[in-house]
Write a protein that holds these residues in place. Structure first.
Motif, mmCIF file in Angstrom:
data_model
loop_
_atom_site.group_PDB
_atom_site.id
_atom_site.type_symbol
_atom_site.label_atom_id
_atom_site.label_comp_id
_atom_site.label_asym_id
_atom_site.label_seq_id
_atom_site.Cartn_x
_atom_site.Cartn_y
_atom_site.Cartn_z
ATOM 1 N N PRO A 163 0.763 -1.191 0.127
ATOM 2 C CA PRO A 163 0.015 0.114 0.039
ATOM 3 C C PRO A 163 0.717 1.142 0.058
ATOM 4 O O PRO A 163 0.244 2.247 -0.609
ATOM 5 C CB PRO A 163 -0.719 0.010 1.280
ATOM 6 N N GLY A 164 2.065 1.254 0.663
ATOM 7 C CA GLY A 164 2.745 2.641 0.715
ATOM 8 C C GLY A 164 3.460 2.754 -0.444
ATOM 9 O O GLY A 164 3.544 3.927 -1.071
ATOM 10 N N PHE A 165 3.795 1.691 -1.579
ATOM 11 C CA PHE A 165 4.220 1.786 -2.880
ATOM 12 C C PHE A 165 3.048 2.720 -3.421
ATOM 13 O O PHE A 165 3.179 3.757 -4.471
ATOM 14 C CB PHE A 165 4.818 0.645 -3.589
ATOM 15 N N ALA A 166 1.671 1.930 -3.434
ATOM 16 C CA ALA A 166 0.702 2.669 -4.055
ATOM 17 C C ALA A 166 0.565 4.161 -3.967
ATOM 18 O O ALA A 166 0.356 4.823 -4.895
ATOM 19 C CB ALA A 166 -0.647 1.976 -3.733
ATOM 20 N N ILE A 167 0.640 4.662 -2.660
ATOM 21 C CA ILE A 167 0.552 6.018 -2.138
ATOM 22 C C ILE A 167 1.614 6.767 -2.647
ATOM 23 O O ILE A 167 1.557 7.715 -3.229
ATOM 24 C CB ILE A 167 0.644 6.149 -0.497
ATOM 25 N N PHE A 168 2.794 6.142 -2.801
ATOM 26 C CA PHE A 168 3.983 6.852 -3.404
ATOM 27 C C PHE A 168 3.943 7.059 -4.767
ATOM 28 O O PHE A 168 4.114 8.291 -5.205
ATOM 29 C CB PHE A 168 5.177 5.980 -3.065
ATOM 30 N N ILE A 169 3.447 6.053 -5.784
ATOM 31 C CA ILE A 169 3.162 6.400 -6.898
ATOM 32 C C ILE A 169 2.441 7.476 -7.224
ATOM 33 O O ILE A 169 2.491 8.213 -8.023
ATOM 34 C CB ILE A 169 2.960 5.058 -7.653
ATOM 35 N N VAL A 170 1.234 7.208 -6.804
ATOM 36 C CA VAL A 170 0.119 8.157 -7.023
ATOM 37 C C VAL A 170 0.435 9.464 -6.668
ATOM 38 O O VAL A 170 0.090 10.296 -7.459
ATOM 39 C CB VAL A 170 -1.137 7.728 -6.379
ATOM 40 N N SER A 171 1.028 9.571 -5.752
ATOM 41 C CA SER A 171 1.220 11.040 -4.893
ATOM 42 C C SER A 171 2.641 11.636 -5.844
ATOM 43 O O SER A 171 2.372 12.797 -6.213
ATOM 44 C CB SER A 171 1.727 11.056 -3.554
ATOM 45 N N LEU A 172 3.543 10.646 -6.280
ATOM 46 C CA LEU A 172 4.552 11.053 -7.439
ATOM 47 C C LEU A 172 3.843 11.608 -8.606
ATOM 48 O O LEU A 172 4.326 12.705 -9.028
ATOM 49 C CB LEU A 172 5.717 10.167 -7.417
ATOM 50 N N GLY A 173 2.788 10.868 -8.941
ATOM 51 C CA GLY A 173 2.109 11.301 -10.312
ATOM 52 C C GLY A 173 1.587 12.534 -10.276
ATOM 53 O O GLY A 173 2.011 13.499 -11.175
ATOM 54 N N PHE A 174 1.063 13.154 -9.041
ATOM 55 C CA PHE A 174 0.346 14.306 -9.005
ATOM 56 C C PHE A 174 1.545 15.062 -8.927
ATOM 57 O O PHE A 174 1.263 16.603 -9.490
ATOM 58 C CB PHE A 174 -0.509 14.555 -7.763
ATOM 59 N N ASN A 175 2.780 15.303 -8.084
ATOM 60 C CA ASN A 175 3.528 15.851 -8.152
ATOM 61 C C ASN A 175 4.179 16.448 -9.200
ATOM 62 O O ASN A 175 4.496 17.248 -9.786
ATOM 63 C CB ASN A 175 4.864 15.484 -7.318
ATOM 64 N N LEU A 176 4.402 15.256 -10.173
ATOM 65 C CA LEU A 176 5.370 15.298 -11.418
ATOM 66 C C LEU A 176 4.428 16.259 -12.367
ATOM 67 O O LEU A 176 4.608 17.019 -13.193
ATOM 68 C CB LEU A 176 5.598 13.876 -12.198
ATOM 69 N N LEU A 177 2.946 15.936 -12.346
ATOM 70 C CA LEU A 177 2.224 16.563 -13.351
ATOM 71 C C LEU A 177 2.198 17.951 -12.796
ATOM 72 O O LEU A 177 2.073 18.892 -13.729
ATOM 73 C CB LEU A 177 0.553 15.968 -13.114
ATOM 74 N N GLY A 178 1.820 18.143 -11.743
ATOM 75 C CA GLY A 178 1.787 19.757 -11.057
ATOM 76 C C GLY A 178 3.146 20.542 -11.427
ATOM 77 O O GLY A 178 2.989 21.431 -11.826
ATOM 78 N N ASP A 179 4.295 19.777 -11.280
ATOM 79 C CA ASP A 179 5.227 20.476 -11.679
ATOM 80 C C ASP A 179 5.541 20.975 -12.967
ATOM 81 O O ASP A 179 5.881 21.695 -13.374
ATOM 82 C CB ASP A 179 6.469 19.512 -11.403
ATOM 83 N N GLY A 180 5.213 19.852 -13.995
ATOM 84 C CA GLY A 180 4.879 20.240 -15.445
ATOM 85 C C GLY A 180 4.184 21.318 -15.794
ATOM 86 O O GLY A 180 4.378 22.251 -16.556
ATOM 87 N N LEU A 181 3.090 21.232 -15.010
ATOM 88 C CA LEU A 181 1.902 22.231 -15.453
ATOM 89 C C LEU A 181 2.384 23.644 -14.936
ATOM 90 O O LEU A 181 2.116 24.742 -15.702
ATOM 91 C CB LEU A 181 0.507 21.878 -14.448
ATOM 92 N N ARG A 182 2.976 23.642 -13.833
ATOM 93 C CA ARG A 182 3.630 24.938 -13.207
ATOM 94 C C ARG A 182 4.494 25.584 -14.464
ATOM 95 O O ARG A 182 4.406 26.934 -14.623
ATOM 96 C CB ARG A 182 4.452 24.571 -11.912
ATOM 97 N N ASP A 183 5.460 24.657 -14.909
ATOM 98 C CA ASP A 183 6.127 25.396 -15.888
ATOM 99 C C ASP A 183 5.590 25.675 -17.193
ATOM 100 O O ASP A 183 5.967 26.698 -17.694
ATOM 101 C CB ASP A 183 7.464 24.159 -16.609
ATOM 102 N N VAL A 184 4.420 25.018 -17.558
ATOM 103 C CA VAL A 184 3.730 25.554 -18.823
ATOM 104 C C VAL A 184 3.008 26.698 -18.488
ATOM 105 O O VAL A 184 2.893 27.770 -19.221
ATOM 106 C CB VAL A 184 2.886 24.406 -19.246
ATOM 107 N N LEU A 185 2.081 26.667 -17.475
ATOM 108 C CA LEU A 185 0.913 27.737 -17.093
ATOM 109 C C LEU A 185 1.508 28.932 -16.419
ATOM 110 O O LEU A 185 1.170 30.024 -16.576
ATOM 111 C CB LEU A 185 -0.271 27.034 -16.288
ATOM 112 N N ASP A 186 2.749 28.767 -15.616
ATOM 113 C CA ASP A 186 3.207 29.992 -14.574
ATOM 114 C C ASP A 186 4.670 29.993 -14.801
ATOM 115 O O ASP A 186 5.338 29.703 -13.722
ATOM 116 C CB ASP A 186 2.696 29.390 -13.367
#
Ligand SMILES: Nc1ncnc2c1ncn2[C@@H]1O[C@H](COP(=O)(O)OP(=O)(O)OP(=O)(O)O)[C@@H](O)[C@H]1O
Ligand SMILES: [Mg+2]
Lengths: 336, 306, 286
Positions: B279-302
């Motif tokens: 379950p820890g891996f699952a939390i880690f992967i999903v949370s990393l997904g949001f972090n990576l996505l947000g980081d990429g969006l920040r570069d594009v939008l802001d």
């Protein structure tokens, strides 16, 4: 005088924030479905003593008067009595707080020692692979559930590799062997001249503080990188290079000196969030600090202890915010 | 055939990337296209997007994808290590961990969606109202926001859940209540930059009410930065929710919430490590997904917030 | 000493076909496009409009063009030594000690959180084995040399506590303290009040001739350069379009230079409309 006025504004802001915090804990205390009278008297109280206790606790007063009473009590250091330990909450909190302080302090020192160089390195290698690697590591650090990482680290380094001792602050047979002068075991052991206990305590401290510090490494590195990039664009950096300084001197002697003040603010802020984040870490490592105290009280619905603990963490959190602001004014020659 | 599609897609691309768009829709689509091309170049951000999409798909198709029922106990097969029958092993009741993780994706997604729908919205309303009206409204609302911003979030969320009683709904409420202030700050800052703009004055001259202006003109302009911030915050929300679950304050058993699963696996961690690890891996992967996505969006939008 | 080099005939600085290019989305953009000149121990003025590549020329001599800019040249030599081939270690020895640069605005080019005294002393200590006390003594002397009246007091000030004119004198002190052979002054007075411009120029002039340094003086101001320098280069769009002795400026041939001269206000004429500078795309190719 402008400094006086600024100081006053700051003071009013802090007072308002603390009052806000008190209001929140007060309101949380009111919405609890637990009857405070019953929890003070036990289930079998007579109707008479019930009514008496109700008046004594001020529960028949209008809400705002109850709040004033609550503020007055807190100001006198009365946070109520813990149902779990039957001791005044303030006494409990003061007893467990040093453990949290010890953990968070070591963690933030580790965080700064790793995070600042990482951020500087990322900035000086902007857009190249070290920058990307540090950024990715930072994102990973922000994505790991800290309690899970703690469990896995215990599994690996304690159970499998036996590199570190298990949970707790010292080995069981050392427990209670030094006088709690400061409440910080490492310091107390040194004061008592017990080097053996000191080293044992340090070994116990390594894993939880490293895990807790990981979180602030990512944050401090990210902020350092941003500040550093800002400075490296400045003209005075060119001046330093024109003088013939080595790149190391330019970066660490000139640019870093300019970000020292905002960095101290960032470190103070992450210190505050580590005090808060220690809740989960302490649970995993059976670290007898404020976090463990709060979670234990939560599970037994000991609201006085929960709210008292919350209030203390909140006040320290706000105080650290204030401190970082003061440091800023004290240290920056342009703000003096 | 291929040549035909090629020319047609080239035509589209040209239409999207033109310097002289013919309509507002074309200009807007063109901007979105430029953002997408920039986003696509960031491989980590694309990976993040794929993880988040995978979470959505897994949550939607959970009953189809899961090999077992998440509550189906098999006491003869307790605490079995990963095997062909149970890819991620079984827990203390002999339940299939993989199936529980797959169903747990629904809970995670639900928490994320509920918090993302409430806290930024509350912040948006407070921030735009404060920024648009200014004066004492602004002062009062922003003082309030600043005070809330100085609170320790995690501890307050704990106290809220303690007061409201454990449970997944209360966990969501506690997280939402403690996470709106940053959104209010962002929304106010964006509002202040457009409040004096000509098109706002024009709308006002045409007799549009304040409500209409805020809803129709100002709020849409705040959306981009709020989306970035929300995406980045979702990783933190997942971790907080899991933390509450771990402490026994979030989802209650037998719900397959990932944090609670770690808590139950904790007592076996030294011998049957997979019960807590998966379950820890699952939390880690999903949370990393949001972090990576947000980081990429920040570069594009802001891009200014480098 | 350093002046021994004057004896032989190697020029202080040789620049031949210097180019500075920046990669952009649409290919390489050249900021400097084939500049050539040589410099003895004299004052060379570089004049040109904004963006003509004056600063980039100066910075490429110190190899301080910011990345991703790229510098190439057929020859870029200081005292006969090839600067483009020098190791970065060697470059650091040259910077400050042999070639120094005064920048435009002291408000931005001094480190805001270090006292000015420390910054000057540091410039001295990088290139000598002197101790802290010796460096401080030299720094105080240098502050006096740039005509700062109370060196001891100014030594402990932060840059935001001194005026612009004093800041620029501090900058000059810092750049001259290791006794360089060549000073590049990139618009050293354009951020200053008109009243202190002349003072700063006079100090610069005095110190340069006392020490027998070469100087490259970058400016917008043709009049100023004509009166201050021995020779003049006129730059346009990354190229040198005119090179002449300051005294021969009135005989300049290039139409751009003639345009610049015509646009200078003259005392003995009634001010009419200022002529608009004409630009010919052909000049880009010349
Ligand atoms: N980092 C960069 N990337 C791309 N182009 C650049 C960069 N830095 C400078 N340039 C270009 O180099 C050209 C020359 O710049 P330079 O600073 O040498 O001009 P200048 O003659 O000193 O002008 P000014 O009088 O304004 O100081 C400019 O046209 C500018 O566009
Ligand atoms: Mg320039």
């Amino acid at each position: 005088m402008p400094t006086l006025k600024r100081g006053l504004t700051l003071l009013v802001t802090v007072a308002a924030t603390l009052l806000g915090l008190l209001l929140v804990t007060f309101l949380i205390g009111r919405v609890v479905p637990i009857d405070p009278v019953l929890s003070a008297l036990g289930d079998r109280a007579s109707a008479e003593s019930y009514a008496q206790m109700r008046t004594q606790l001020g529960l028949d007063l209008p809400l705002w008067q109850q709040f004033l009473r609550y503020v007055g009590d807190v100001l006198q250091g009365d946070l109520g009595t813990s149902v779990l330990t039957s001791r005044p909450v303030l006494e409990d909190v003061l007893r467990v707080f040093p453990a949290t302080l010890e953990l968070a302090t070591v963690a933030v020192v580790l965080g700064a020692l790793l995070g600042v160089p990482a951020g500087v390195f990322a900035a000086t290698h902007r857009g190249r692979w070290p920058d990307h690697a540090i950024r990715l590591l930072g994102l990973i650090g922000h994505s790991v559930p800290i309690f899970w990482l703690g469990l896995m680290a215990l599994l690996l380094f304690y159970a499998r590799l036996d590199w570190v001792p298990g949970p707790g602050r010292v080995d069981v047979f050392y427990e209670g062997m030094v006088d709690p002068v400061t409440g910080i075991v490492t310091v107390d052991a040194l004061l008592a001249g017990e080097t053996e206990i000191f080293w044992n305590a340090v070994q116990h401290l390594v894993l939880p503080s490293a895990i807790l510090g990981l979180y602030s490494v990512a944050y401090i590195a990210r902020m350092t990188r941003g500040f550093m990039l800002d400075q490296l664009r400045q003209e005075y950096i060119t001046t330093a290079r024109v003088k013939g300084l080595s790149e190391t001197r330019v970066v660490w002697g000139h640019a870093l000196r300019n970000i020292a003040v905002p960095l101290i603010t960032v470190i103070a802020l992450s210190y505050a969030s580590l005090l808060e984040g220690s809740v989960l870490t302490e649970t995993v490592f059976a670290w007898p600090g404020l976090g463990l105290y709060i979670t234990n009280s939560l599970l037994s619905a000991d609201m006085n202890a929960v709210l008292g603990g919350t209030l203390v963490v909140g006040a320290v959190f706000i105080a650290l915010n204030l401190l970082s602001d003061l440091l800023y004014r004290l240290l920056d020659p342009r703000a003096r | 055939m291929t040549a035909h599609t090629d020319t047609r897609s080239a035509g589209w691309r040209e239409w999207l990337t033109t310097d002289t768009p013919q309509s507002r829709a074309q200009a807007r689509l063109g901007r979105a296209w430029a953002g997408w091309t920039a986003f696509r170049r960031n491989r980590l951000a694309v990976a993040g997007l794929l993880i988040v999409l995978a979470l959505v798909v897994v949550a939607a198709l959970a009953p189809v994808l899961a090999p077992y029922h998440p509550y189906a106990q098999d006491l003869n097969n307790r605490l079995m290590p990963p095997s062909a029958a149970h890819w991620l092993g079984t827990d203390a009741f002999g339940r299939d961990i993989l199936s529980r993780l797959i169903h747990g994706a629904r809970l995670t997604l639900m928490i994320v969606a509920l918090v993302a729908a409430t806290a930024p919205l509350a912040g948006l309303i407070i921030g735009t109202v404060a920024g648009y009206f200014g004066g004492w409204v602004d002062t009062v609302l922003m003082r309030f926001t600043d005070i809330a911003l100085a609170f320790p979030k995690l501890i307050l969320a704990l106290a809220f859940v303690a007061a409201l009683g454990p449970g997944i709904e209360n966990a969501v409420i506690a997280i939402a209540i403690t996470s709106w202030p940053p959104y209010a700050r962002i929304a106010r800052a964006e509002t202040l930059t457009v409040r004096r703009a000509d098109f706002i004055s024009a709308a006002r001259l045409q007799g549009a009410s304040s409500l209409r202006i805020i809803l129709g003109h100002i709020m849409p302009l705040c959306i981009a930065s709020l989306i970035v911030r929300t995406t980045l915050d979702m990783a933190g929300v997942i971790l907080t929710a899991a933390g509450l679950g771990f402490l026994g304050l979030g989802a209650q058993p037998p719900l397959p919430e990932w944090g609670a699963m770690i808590a139950t696996g904790r007592q076996y961690v030294l011998e049957q490590w997979w019960v807590a690890a998966m379950p820890g891996f699952a939390i880690f992967i999903v949370s990393l997904g949001f972090n990576l996505l947000g980081d990429g969006l920040r570069d594009v939008l802001d891009p200014k917030g480098d | 000493m350093t002046n021994q080099k004057m004896a032989d005939n190697t020029p202080l600085l040789e620049v031949s076909n210097l180019r500075v290019a920046f990669p952009t989305r649409t290919g390489m953009a050249e900021a400097v496009r084939g500049v050539s000149f040589t410099l003895a121990r004299e004052k060379l003025g570089i004049v040109g409009e904004s963006g003509s590549g004056k600063s980039m020329t100066g910075r490429s001599i110190l190899r301080l063009v910011p990345p991703p800019g790229r510098v190439t040249a057929d020859r870029l030599a200081f005292n006969g030594e090839d600067l483009l081939a020098a190791s970065s270690r060697r470059m650091r020895d040259i910077r400050g000690r042999r070639i120094a640069m005064v920048m435009q605005d002291p408000k931005y080019s001094l480190n805001p959180v270090m006292t000015v005294g420390r910054q000057i002393a540091e410039a001295y200590r990088v290139h000598s084995k002197a101790g802290a006390a010796e460096a401080k003594r030299r720094a105080l002397e240098m502050l006096a040399a740039v005509r700062i009246r109370d060196p001891e007091r100014v030594y402990d000030r932060y840059p935001h506590e001194v005026s612009g004119g004093m800041g620029q004198r501090i900058m000059i002190a810092m750049m001259l303290i290791p006794d360089p052979d060549l000073l590049i002054a990139d618009e050293p007075t354009s951020a200053l009040d008109v009243t202190v411009q002349m003072q700063v120029l006079a100090i610069l002039d005095d110190l340069c001739s006392q020490r027998g340094m070469g100087m490259i003086f970058v400016s917008h101001d043709l009049n100023l350069v004509a009166s201050f320098c021995d020779r003049i280069l006129i730059m346009y769009a990354g190229r040198v379009v005119e090179s002449c002795r300051a005294s021969d400026l009135h005989a300049a041939q290039h139409p751009y230079t003639r345009g610049l001269l015509a646009s200078l206000p003259k005392i003995d004429e009634r001010p009419g409309d200022l002529p608009v500078l004409s630009r010919d795309p052909a000049w880009l190719e010349s």
